[in-house]
Design an enzyme around this catalytic site. Structure first.
Site, PDB file in Angstrom:
ATOM      1  N   GLY A 116       0.800  -1.208   0.000  1.00 58.13           N
ATOM      2  CA  GLY A 116       0.000   0.000   0.000  1.00 58.13           C
ATOM      3  C   GLY A 116       0.836   1.262   0.000  1.00 58.13           C
ATOM      4  O   GLY A 116       1.883   1.331  -0.649  1.00 58.13           O
ATOM      5  N   ASN A 117       0.417   2.261   0.792  1.00 55.71           N
ATOM      6  CA  ASN A 117       1.077   3.564   0.785  1.00 55.71           C
ATOM      7  C   ASN A 117       2.551   3.495   1.161  1.00 55.71           C
ATOM      8  O   ASN A 117       3.422   3.988   0.442  1.00 55.71           O
ATOM      9  CB  ASN A 117       0.364   4.518   1.755  1.00 55.71           C
ATOM     10  CG  ASN A 117      -1.076   4.753   1.390  1.00 55.71           C
ATOM     11  OD1 ASN A 117      -1.952   4.195   2.013  1.00 55.71           O
ATOM     12  ND2 ASN A 117      -1.330   5.566   0.385  1.00 55.71           N
ATOM     13  N   THR A 119       4.584   0.879   1.396  1.00 55.16           N
ATOM     14  CA  THR A 119       5.344   0.009   0.500  1.00 55.16           C
ATOM     15  C   THR A 119       5.716   0.722  -0.784  1.00 55.16           C
ATOM     16  O   THR A 119       6.866   0.678  -1.239  1.00 55.16           O
ATOM     17  CB  THR A 119       4.530  -1.252   0.162  1.00 55.16           C
ATOM     18  OG1 THR A 119       4.218  -1.941   1.361  1.00 55.16           O
ATOM     19  CG2 THR A 119       5.300  -2.172  -0.779  1.00 55.16           C
ATOM     20  N   ASP A 141      -7.691  -0.788   2.656  1.00 59.28           N
ATOM     21  CA  ASP A 141      -8.216   0.566   2.862  1.00 59.28           C
ATOM     22  C   ASP A 141      -8.571   1.284   1.565  1.00 59.28           C
ATOM     23  O   ASP A 141      -9.261   2.300   1.597  1.00 59.28           O
ATOM     24  CB  ASP A 141      -7.206   1.410   3.629  1.00 59.28           C
ATOM     25  CG  ASP A 141      -7.006   0.925   5.055  1.00 59.28           C
ATOM     26  OD1 ASP A 141      -8.010   0.601   5.714  1.00 59.28           O
ATOM     27  OD2 ASP A 141      -5.857   0.868   5.514  1.00 59.28           O
ATOM     28  N   MET A 183     -12.072  -1.077  10.108  1.00 59.29           N
ATOM     29  CA  MET A 183     -10.718  -0.589   9.869  1.00 59.29           C
ATOM     30  C   MET A 183     -10.707   0.652   8.981  1.00 59.29           C
ATOM     31  O   MET A 183     -11.569   0.824   8.122  1.00 59.29           O
ATOM     32  CB  MET A 183      -9.854  -1.688   9.261  1.00 59.29           C
ATOM     33  CG  MET A 183      -9.374  -2.709  10.282  1.00 59.29           C
ATOM     34  SD  MET A 183      -8.214  -3.897   9.565  1.00 59.29           S
ATOM     35  CE  MET A 183      -7.526  -4.602  11.063  1.00 59.29           C
ATOM     36  N   HIS A 185      -7.728   3.937   9.526  1.00 60.78           N
ATOM     37  CA  HIS A 185      -7.176   4.968  10.415  1.00 60.78           C
ATOM     38  C   HIS A 185      -7.309   6.370   9.827  1.00 60.78           C
ATOM     39  O   HIS A 185      -7.756   7.299  10.494  1.00 60.78           O
ATOM     40  CB  HIS A 185      -5.692   4.691  10.689  1.00 60.78           C
ATOM     41  CG  HIS A 185      -5.457   3.730  11.805  1.00 60.78           C
ATOM     42  ND1 HIS A 185      -5.801   4.006  13.111  1.00 60.78           N
ATOM     43  CD2 HIS A 185      -4.923   2.485  11.820  1.00 60.78           C
ATOM     44  CE1 HIS A 185      -5.477   2.986  13.880  1.00 60.78           C
ATOM     45  NE2 HIS A 185      -4.950   2.043  13.119  1.00 60.78           N
ATOM     46  N   GLN A 287     -11.235  -8.522   9.135  1.00 54.34           N
ATOM     47  CA  GLN A 287     -11.400  -7.855   7.842  1.00 54.34           C
ATOM     48  C   GLN A 287     -10.193  -8.051   6.919  1.00 54.34           C
ATOM     49  O   GLN A 287     -10.306  -7.929   5.717  1.00 54.34           O
ATOM     50  CB  GLN A 287     -11.610  -6.351   8.058  1.00 54.34           C
ATOM     51  CG  GLN A 287     -12.876  -6.017   8.797  1.00 54.34           C
ATOM     52  CD  GLN A 287     -12.794  -4.652   9.467  1.00 54.34           C
ATOM     53  OE1 GLN A 287     -13.152  -3.652   8.881  1.00 54.34           O
ATOM     54  NE2 GLN A 287     -12.314  -4.622  10.699  1.00 54.34           N
ATOM     55  N   ARG A 288      -9.041  -8.315   7.521  1.00 52.97           N
ATOM     56  CA  ARG A 288      -7.799  -8.389   6.753  1.00 52.97           C
ATOM     57  C   ARG A 288      -7.363  -9.820   6.479  1.00 52.97           C
ATOM     58  O   ARG A 288      -6.564 -10.075   5.583  1.00 52.97           O
ATOM     59  CB  ARG A 288      -6.697  -7.656   7.531  1.00 52.97           C
ATOM     60  CG  ARG A 288      -5.723  -6.938   6.639  1.00 52.97           C
ATOM     61  CD  ARG A 288      -4.842  -6.020   7.439  1.00 52.97           C
ATOM     62  NE  ARG A 288      -3.822  -6.716   8.205  1.00 52.97           N
ATOM     63  CZ  ARG A 288      -2.992  -6.124   9.047  1.00 52.97           C
ATOM     64  NH1 ARG A 288      -3.103  -4.824   9.254  1.00 52.97           N
ATOM     65  NH2 ARG A 288      -2.087  -6.795   9.702  1.00 52.97           N
TER      66      ARG A 288
END
Length: 361
Positions: A116-117, A119, A141, A183, A185, A287-288
């Site tokens: 994601g962000n 990475t 997300d 989830m 943040h 959820q993950r």
């Protein structure tokens, strides 16, 4: 089979695990091998494995078994080699120097980073440092800038939606308000989509600060119309209007001071405001985890296959993204250190409001 100028490729996964990672890894390895004769080397545990040269040959795995398995066969970590880099006392190397050695030892022509962000921000920094890097968009997300879709997101929607639906039955049975923490943040894509799909009465997302009195007024109006129970889809990063005025450090300090997560505070606030019994439930890592939905298997497969073409064409420094429904390469420099947030004029926000869903404002 075409002869590829990109012959040996490293693969790593970084950040949180997400359904669809293994499907993308599988598609990349099989498509790259079948179409271009590429060889793939797995890097264990994200960027830490890249620093430590913790690698293995991907052909040691049964790739077909990966298509519907959750998690990541490569393992993962949240290590960021460019953040506060320290010299390894044993090797005398800084993280980026160690990564150069890993590239040399494995004869990497390129590296594919799935994440994601964080990475893909690190992937950009590696690209900027001269490494041949390609990114793939993984996050539940859906907040990765530059792409319309990320694998992991749709499976998480399924789980969160089911959680909301289950809580509705308890809410109805007891005449309660059920606050379900989802989830998210910094952004509320998951809470927004699951909230709509799960027919929540109220959706709280970080991008739209809530006012507890306005929420109370909404509930009072619905009760006067005969409604006896309510479900709130509450993103873990939801904040009230006062918190929205705080700086980043102040907000983190205030949130760290909470005795429990945000859903419990919202439930207590609503109980005090409305006089109704309110309870909180946190879905959390459910959820993950677990196996990917067919949608995420297909998306991971599609993007993994496309990544093989990017490698063959030496189209490095790109995120293999979804734009306008099609696969497109987005420069990592446009992706790095950015977040795709919900805007107040977002189509789904407008749809939710039209359906009578309240956002706490």
């Amino acid at each position: 089979m075409k002869t590829s100028p990109t012959k040996i490729v490293g693969i790593l996964t970084s950040g949180g695990d997400a359904p669809g990672l293994n499907a993308a890894i599988r598609a990349l390895c099989i498509a790259g091998s079948n179409k271009y004769g590429m060889k793939f080397i797995g890097v264990r545990n994200g960027y830490q494995g890249l620093i430590d040269n913790d690698t293995f040959k991907m052909d040691e795995l049964n790739l077909d078994e990966l298509i519907s398995k959750g998690g990541t066969v490569l393992g993962t970590s949240r290590v960021k080699p460019f953040k506060n880099p320290e010299k390894n006392p044993k090797t005398g190397l800084y993280p980026v120097e160690a990564i150069k050695e890993t590239f040399k030892k494995n004869k990497f022509d390129a590296l594919v980073c799935l994440g994601g962000n964080g990475t893909n921000s690190t992937a950009f920094q590696l690209s900027d440092a001269g490494f041949n890097v390609i990114g793939l968009p993984k996050t539940i997300d859906n907040d990765l800038y530059g792409t319309e879709d990320t694998f992991g997101f749709h499976t998480a929607i399924d789980v969160a939606t089911k959680g909301l639906e289950v809580m509705k039955t308890t809410a109805r049975s007891h005449g309660r308000i059920m606050v379900v923490e989802i989830m998210g943040h910094k952004v509320g894509w998951l809470g927004l989509y699951a909230g709509i799909a799960g027919n929540a009465d109220i959706i709280l997302v970080p991008e739209i600060p809530y006012n507890i009195k306005k929420m109370g007024e909404f509930i009072a109006k619905r009760r006067a119309e005969g409604q006896t129970s309510f479900v709130v889809a509450c993103s873990e990063g939801a904040m009230n209007e006062k918190e929205a005025t705080l700086g980043k450090k102040e907000f983190k300090k205030a949130r760290a001071a909470l005795p429990q997560s945000i859903a419990y505070r919202v439930a207590a606030e609503l109980e005090a405001e409305t006089g109704m019994e309110a309870r909180a439930s946190v879905i959390g890592y459910l959820q993950r985890g677990g196996d990917p939905s067919p949608y995420d298997i297909l998306l991971g497969t599609r993007l993994g296959n496309a990544a093989a073409d990017f490698l063959y064409n030496k189209d490095f420094g790109k995120l293999v993204a979804v734009k306008g429904g099609e696969v497109a390469g987005v420069p990592l420099e446009e992706v790095a250190f950015k977040i795709k947030s919900i805007t107040t004029d977002n189509e789904m926000v407008k749809a939710a409001r039209a359906l009578g869903i309240n956002f706490g404002d």
